[in-house]
Every structure is written in structure tokens, then in C-alpha cells.
Design a protein around this motif. Structure first.
Motif, PDB file in Angstrom:
ATOM      1  N   GLN A  46       0.834  -1.193   0.000  1.00 12.62           N
ATOM      2  CA  GLN A  46       0.000   0.000   0.000  1.00 12.62           C
ATOM      3  C   GLN A  46       0.874   1.251   0.000  1.00 12.62           C
ATOM      4  O   GLN A  46       1.691   1.434   0.902  1.00 12.62           O
ATOM      5  N   PRO A  47       0.729   2.122  -1.004  1.00  8.39           N
ATOM      6  CA  PRO A  47       1.489   3.382  -0.966  1.00  8.39           C
ATOM      7  C   PRO A  47       0.997   4.257   0.189  1.00  8.39           C
ATOM      8  O   PRO A  47      -0.201   4.315   0.477  1.00  8.39           O
ATOM      9  N   SER A  48       1.917   4.884   0.859  1.00  2.50           N
ATOM     10  CA  SER A  48       1.579   5.721   2.005  1.00  2.50           C
ATOM     11  C   SER A  48       2.512   6.915   2.033  1.00  2.50           C
ATOM     12  O   SER A  48       3.714   6.768   1.815  1.00  2.50           O
ATOM     13  N   VAL A  49       1.954   8.095   2.279  1.00  2.00           N
ATOM     14  CA  VAL A  49       2.740   9.327   2.281  1.00  2.00           C
ATOM     15  C   VAL A  49       2.565  10.020   3.637  1.00  2.00           C
ATOM     16  O   VAL A  49       1.448  10.197   4.121  1.00  2.00           O
ATOM     17  N   ASN A 101      -5.870  10.752   4.959  1.00  3.42           N
ATOM     18  CA  ASN A 101      -6.417   9.703   5.823  1.00  3.42           C
ATOM     19  C   ASN A 101      -6.547  10.138   7.271  1.00  3.42           C
ATOM     20  O   ASN A 101      -7.486   9.748   7.966  1.00  3.42           O
ATOM     21  N   ALA A 102      -5.575  10.912   7.729  1.00  3.76           N
ATOM     22  CA  ALA A 102      -5.584  11.377   9.120  1.00  3.76           C
ATOM     23  C   ALA A 102      -4.538  12.465   9.262  1.00  3.76           C
ATOM     24  O   ALA A 102      -3.619  12.580   8.443  1.00  3.76           O
ATOM     25  N   VAL A 149       0.528  14.663   8.474  1.00  2.00           N
ATOM     26  CA  VAL A 149      -0.621  14.347   7.627  1.00  2.00           C
ATOM     27  C   VAL A 149      -0.346  13.040   6.896  1.00  2.00           C
ATOM     28  O   VAL A 149       0.691  12.906   6.229  1.00  2.00           O
ATOM     29  N   LEU A 150      -1.245  12.074   7.028  1.00  2.00           N
ATOM     30  CA  LEU A 150      -1.115  10.785   6.351  1.00  2.00           C
ATOM     31  C   LEU A 150      -2.043  10.759   5.153  1.00  2.00           C
ATOM     32  O   LEU A 150      -3.230  11.094   5.265  1.00  2.00           O
ATOM     33  N   SER A 151      -1.515  10.368   4.002  1.00  2.00           N
ATOM     34  CA  SER A 151      -2.322  10.318   2.776  1.00  2.00           C
ATOM     35  C   SER A 151      -1.793   9.203   1.883  1.00  2.00           C
ATOM     36  O   SER A 151      -0.732   8.637   2.136  1.00  2.00           O
ATOM     37  N   GLN A 152      -2.556   8.886   0.838  1.00  2.00           N
ATOM     38  CA  GLN A 152      -2.118   7.844  -0.090  1.00  2.00           C
ATOM     39  C   GLN A 152      -1.306   8.411  -1.245  1.00  2.00           C
ATOM     40  O   GLN A 152      -0.552   7.684  -1.891  1.00  2.00           O
ATOM     41  N   GLN A 153      -1.474   9.706  -1.504  1.00  2.00           N
ATOM     42  CA  GLN A 153      -0.721  10.388  -2.556  1.00  2.00           C
ATOM     43  C   GLN A 153      -0.088  11.645  -1.962  1.00  2.00           C
ATOM     44  O   GLN A 153      -0.608  12.210  -0.997  1.00  2.00           O
ATOM     45  N   GLN A 185       7.876  18.464   4.939  1.00  2.00           N
ATOM     46  CA  GLN A 185       8.808  17.355   4.694  1.00  2.00           C
ATOM     47  C   GLN A 185       7.989  16.112   4.361  1.00  2.00           C
ATOM     48  O   GLN A 185       7.143  15.695   5.152  1.00  2.00           O
ATOM     49  N   VAL A 186       8.241  15.564   3.187  1.00  3.15           N
ATOM     50  CA  VAL A 186       7.419  14.463   2.665  1.00  3.15           C
ATOM     51  C   VAL A 186       8.237  13.167   2.639  1.00  3.15           C
ATOM     52  O   VAL A 186       9.359  13.149   2.147  1.00  3.15           O
ATOM     53  N   THR A 187       7.650  12.117   3.180  1.00  3.92           N
ATOM     54  CA  THR A 187       8.242  10.778   3.115  1.00  3.92           C
ATOM     55  C   THR A 187       7.248   9.845   2.448  1.00  3.92           C
ATOM     56  O   THR A 187       6.117   9.712   2.918  1.00  3.92           O
ATOM     57  N   GLU A 188       7.667   9.253   1.335  1.00  6.90           N
ATOM     58  CA  GLU A 188       6.799   8.284   0.650  1.00  6.90           C
ATOM     59  C   GLU A 188       7.243   6.874   1.029  1.00  6.90           C
ATOM     60  O   GLU A 188       8.422   6.554   0.995  1.00  6.90           O
ATOM     61  N   TRP A 189       6.279   6.048   1.437  1.00  9.90           N
ATOM     62  CA  TRP A 189       6.554   4.689   1.874  1.00  9.90           C
ATOM     63  C   TRP A 189       5.699   3.711   1.084  1.00  9.90           C
ATOM     64  O   TRP A 189       4.694   4.096   0.506  1.00  9.90           O
TER      65      TRP A 189
END
Length: 494
Positions: free
Chosen positions: A329-332, A369-370, A396-400, A418-422
Motif C-alpha cells: 500500500q502506498p503511504s505518504v 487519511n488522518a 498528515v497521512l495520505s495515499q498520494q 517534509q514528505v516521506t513516501e513509503w
């Protein structure tokens, strides 16, 4: 008269027969692939069982801690993921005690669930009022949920007794069956929504509350399997804690305690060889100085074996080790230092905005998402949470990744993002089978547990299981592997 020769030999023969068989020498060297929580915990547990003379090499291409990572904002460190630990996480509690770490001081904050248009549920400062609101909106659904989660957790907690007695499991199915029978196996094959509706939880409660919790934890819907859902919901409704200074200190602390050698390199594969009639594993890696390899008696892989996550190959194995189905699942995670746009949430006056954490329902137009107003990993006695009209640090948690317009929707203005893509969690699909733990004689896959449920404690439990399994298999102690009726066995051993 002198005794006959046979009479002299009998006591010696009896003593020889009574003596235990010589224990097999421990492995000379063990490789652990990955220095996140799984890698550091399994290194610690392996040393506990095999002894300090075993050479432990831990391979990590990035930073020690893996997903337990921090970000710096205004010279302060903040958790980017893996922020909270459940009170019932006994292995994590033990790690903190062993390492002399401390629980971070809690800073109270209220939560709410947002539908994209309004708040469907708001927490207050009064416990009884919160209960009344739950009852008013959802009847006794929240009580039915609590009973369901408590029943699952009560059975799950058996694992600590089993592990204390040295029992291990060679597959995820065997582990689950020992804890909760076929019911736990079934919980990996049906959705959490289906299971909760069956015990009398209403559809509205599932749509509002359960969906919000799962979007916050896994970034997925109420169609995740029931067991993964139960673990997530247990964390949401139980008391949680975090490590002062950052949860990643558990990983670095365990590796330092075991004196494991951390090798800054990416493992590209494992090939099978033999030496003196037993398996020998060659670990291939790429580091700053180029490619290299080393031989080991045992290997534990703690990183996900999936084409989307790692280009990892296995050579000379028969049957070949190739098939790792599923997806991630992509998660940002966006850590934003700025002023919240409280008007978007229905509060034109920011001073009146009361919430530190906002969860969301599964609404198509919602782009996150949250989000929560996070505190630094070091909290002084004088620390206070920022007032809603002040600039604060929000996660902030999001899918994109959030675009500028979306950031402008959530924040009036901001100083930094600051963005971290997981690809943090498996994309849970109830139709998929569970991956193996044992890939070969002394080759183990710890991260397979994440397809059952993904949390810090599930990984710690899996690390202990792999260490026990490796030890019991090495010494051929089959009485400690995949035993039936373990609750009865454990009681009789007390």
C-alpha cells in the motif's frame, strides 16, 4: 578374587548411556538482512539463545531503525511513522527496560472523525459524555467492538507464555492456530467489516469509526482481514506510549547491546552452497565500495521480499524460491510546520478549534487519511501543546503526495513541508495465502508476519519466534516446534 573385565565395564557403559548427547556447536556466523525493529530484535533474541560467541552481521542500506524514523523541524525531532506502542506490547516493554530507556511523557489531546463536510464524532474532556455520545450515535456497537477486540487480544497474549517456554512455530498458520484455533486462521480470510457485523456492530459504526481507524493505521478500508483489523483497533482503543528520544532508539540500542556488526550495504540476494554436508549461505551485497559477498551458517531476512520493495534473488535453491505474491500500500507522510486552516473543519475562529488528532471516514473526495498535531520525541516538564491559532507541527497521512492546493486547504500558511513516501503495509487481500517463515533449512523470512498484521509488537513477536525456531531447528529439538495443545503443555510445565 578380581572382578571379571565385564563387571568393570558395566558402570562405565551405564554412565555413557546416561550422559546426554553432545550439544551441537552453535552457528559460527548469522546474517540479518535489515536493521529495522525486526532485524535488531531478532539479532538480540538470536544472541540470547545461541550465545555471545556467534558472529552477527546486520545489513542495512539506509538508517538503523527502518520505519521507526524521525524528522527534524526547528531543531526538534519528531516521529515520522511508528509513533505509538500499545500498553500490552510486552517485548517492547522489555526492550525499553533492558536498554534503560524511558516512556515519553504523555501530552493530552482530543480526537475527532471528519467526513469531509462535518465531524461525525467528537471527543470531549469528559469520559462519561464521550460514552453517552457513542451510545447516542451507535447504540451498544462500541461495547460489542470492545468485547470482540478483548477476546482476540486475550488469545493473542498466549504467545508470550509459549515463547517463555521456548516453543516456536514454523508457519504463520501454525502460530495462529495455536493461539485461536481455526477461528484465527479464518480471521485472515474474511474482512473486519464482515466479522464485526456478525457480532452485532452496526453498519453506521463500521462506516464512521472502524473505517477511520483503519485509514489512520493502515491507510486501507474496512475490507482488511479481521485479524489485522483487530490488532489495529486494539491500538486505537487501548492506552499507548512512546520512547523518549524516539522509538528508533530501541533498534540502535539492541544492536549496540548485541555488539552486532552493522554493514552499510544493500543485500541483493542469497545463494546456497554446502560445507561439510550442511547448508552454507552466501549473502551478496552492494555498498559504497562496490559489490561483495560473505558466507553464513544462517540468514534471517527482515525486509519485504517483493519485487516492488526489493530486487532480491535466491540462487541454487531447489525448489526455487521465487514466488512472493501480493502488493504494498502506498503511504505518504507529510510533516508540516504551519498554521491550521480551522475554517475547513467548520471553525472560523482558530482559537476555538479543540482537536489534536483528526481521523477521516472513507469518503471519495477526502484527500488525506488522518492528521495530528505531533509533539517532539523529547518532552520537557515545561512543554505545552501549541494553541490552535499558533504555528504547530502536524503530521498528515495520505495515499498520494499533497499538492499545493491541498496543503492550502489544510493550512492557512506554513513554514516547511517534509514528505516521506513509503510502501509501508501489505495491501491486505483476504484471498491471498500467507507467506512462509522457513525458506530453507536455516534461511528464515521474518517479514512474512506483516501479512497477518503489521505493528511493532507483531514484528517483535515474529523476531522472537524466528530466533526460537532457528535455535530449536539447529539443535533438532522438534518437541519445541509446532506442538499441539500448547496451553495444556504450558500449564503442566509450570
Amino acid at each position: 578374587m578380581a572382578p571379571p573385565p565385564a563387571a568393570l565395564l558395566l558402570p562405565a557403559l551405564a554412565a555413557l548411556l546416561a550422559a546426554p548427547a553432545a550439544a551441537r556447536a552453535p552457528p559460527r556466523s548469522i546474517a540479518v538482512v535489515g536493521a529495522g525493529l525486526g532485524g535488531s530484535a531478532v539479532a538480540y533474541f538470536l544472541q540470547q539463545h545461541f550465545g555471545p560467541q556467534v558472529q552477527l552481521d546486520v545489513y542495512e542500506a539506509a538508517a538503523v531503525g527502518g520505519r521507526l524514523a524521525t524528522l527534524t523541524v526547528n531543531k526538534q525531532q519528531y516521529e515520522s511513522r511508528g509513533a505509538s506502542i500499545h500498553a500490552l506490547s510486552l517485548h517492547m516493554q522489555d526492550f525499553v527496560k533492558i536498554l534503560g530507556l524511558k516512556h515519553r511523557r504523555e501530552v493530552a489531546g482530543k480526537s475527532a472523525i471528519f467526513s469531509g463536510e462535518h465531524f461525525v464524532l467528537e471527543e470531549t474532556d469528559w469520559y462519561l459524555l464521550n460514552l453517552f455520545r457513542l451510545w447516542w450515535h451507535y447504540g451498544i456497537s462500541f461495547l460489542r467492538l470492545q468485547m470482540w477486540v478483548e477476546e482476540v487480544m486475550e488469545k493473542f497474549m498466549r504467545i508470550y507464555k509459549y515463547q517463555a517456554h521456548g516453543y516456536a512455530f514454523s508457519s504463520l498458520e501454525e502460530l495462529l492456530r495455536s493461539l485461536g484455533g481455526d477461528a484465527f486462521i479464518n480471521m485472515t480470510q474474511r474482512s473486519v467489516a464482515e466479522s464485526l457485523l456478525e457480532v452485532g456492530v452496526t453498519q453506521r459504526f463500521v462506516d464512521d469509526v472502524i473505517a477511520a481507524v483503519l485509514r489512520s493505521s493502515y491507510g486501507q478500508s474496512v475490507l482488511v482481514p479481521a485479524f489485522a483489523g483487530a490488532m489495529s483497533l486494539a491500538g486505537a482503543q487501548g492506552s499507548t506510549w512512546a520512547v523518549e528520544g524516539g522509538n528508533k532508539l530501541v533498534c540502535s540500542g539492541l544492536l549496540k547491546l548485541t555488539k552486532a556488526k552493522v554493514i552499510a550495504a544493500r543485500v541483493t540476494g542469497v545463494s546456497l552452497h554446502s560445507s561439510e554436508g550442511r547448508a552454507l549461505y552466501q549473502v551478496h551485497y552492494e555498498g559504497s565500495e562496490g559489490q561483495g559477498s560473505a558466507f553464513y551458517d544462517m540468514v534471517v531476512v527482515t525486509t519485504p521480499l517483493h519485487p516492488s520493495r526489493s530486487n532480491f534473488t535466491f540462487k541454487n535453491f531447489e525448489p526455487p524460491i521465487t514466488d512472493f505474491p501480493g502488493a504494498f500500500q502506498p503511504s505518504v507522510t507529510s510533516v508540516v510546520h504551519g498554521y491550521l486552516n480551522s475554517s475547513y473543519f467548520g471553525f472560523p475562529d482558530p482559537k476555538l478549534f479543540p482537536f489534536a488528532s483528526i481521523l477521516t471516514t472513507d469518503t471519495p473526495d477526502l484527500f488525506f487519511n488522518a492528521m495530528d498535531n505531533i509533539c517532539p520525541v523529547n518532552i520537557s516538564a515545561a512543554f505545552r501543546r501549541k494553541q490552535p491559532q499558533e504555528a504547530a507541527v502536524w503530521r498528515v497521512l495520505s495515499q498520494q503526495p499533497l499538492d499545493k492546493q491541498q496543503l492550502k486547504t489544510l493550512f492557512r500558511s506554513y513554514y516547511s513541508v517534509q514528505v516521506t513516501e513509503w510502501q509501508t503495509y501489505p495491501r491486505y487481500d483476504a484471498a491471498k495465502s500467507l507467506p512462509p517463515i522457513v525458506l530453507h533449512e536455516n534461511l528464515f523470512y521474518l517479514s512474512s508476519v506483516e501479512w497477518v498484521a503489521s505493528s511493532m509488537e507483531m514484528i517483535a513477536v515474529a523476531a522472537k519466534n524466528v530466533a526460537l525456531l532457528a535455535y530449536n531447528r539447529w539443535h533438532q529439538d522438534l518437541e519445541k516446534i509446532d506442538q499441539k495443545d500448547l496451553m495444556h503443555k504450558v500449564k503442566t510445565e509450570l
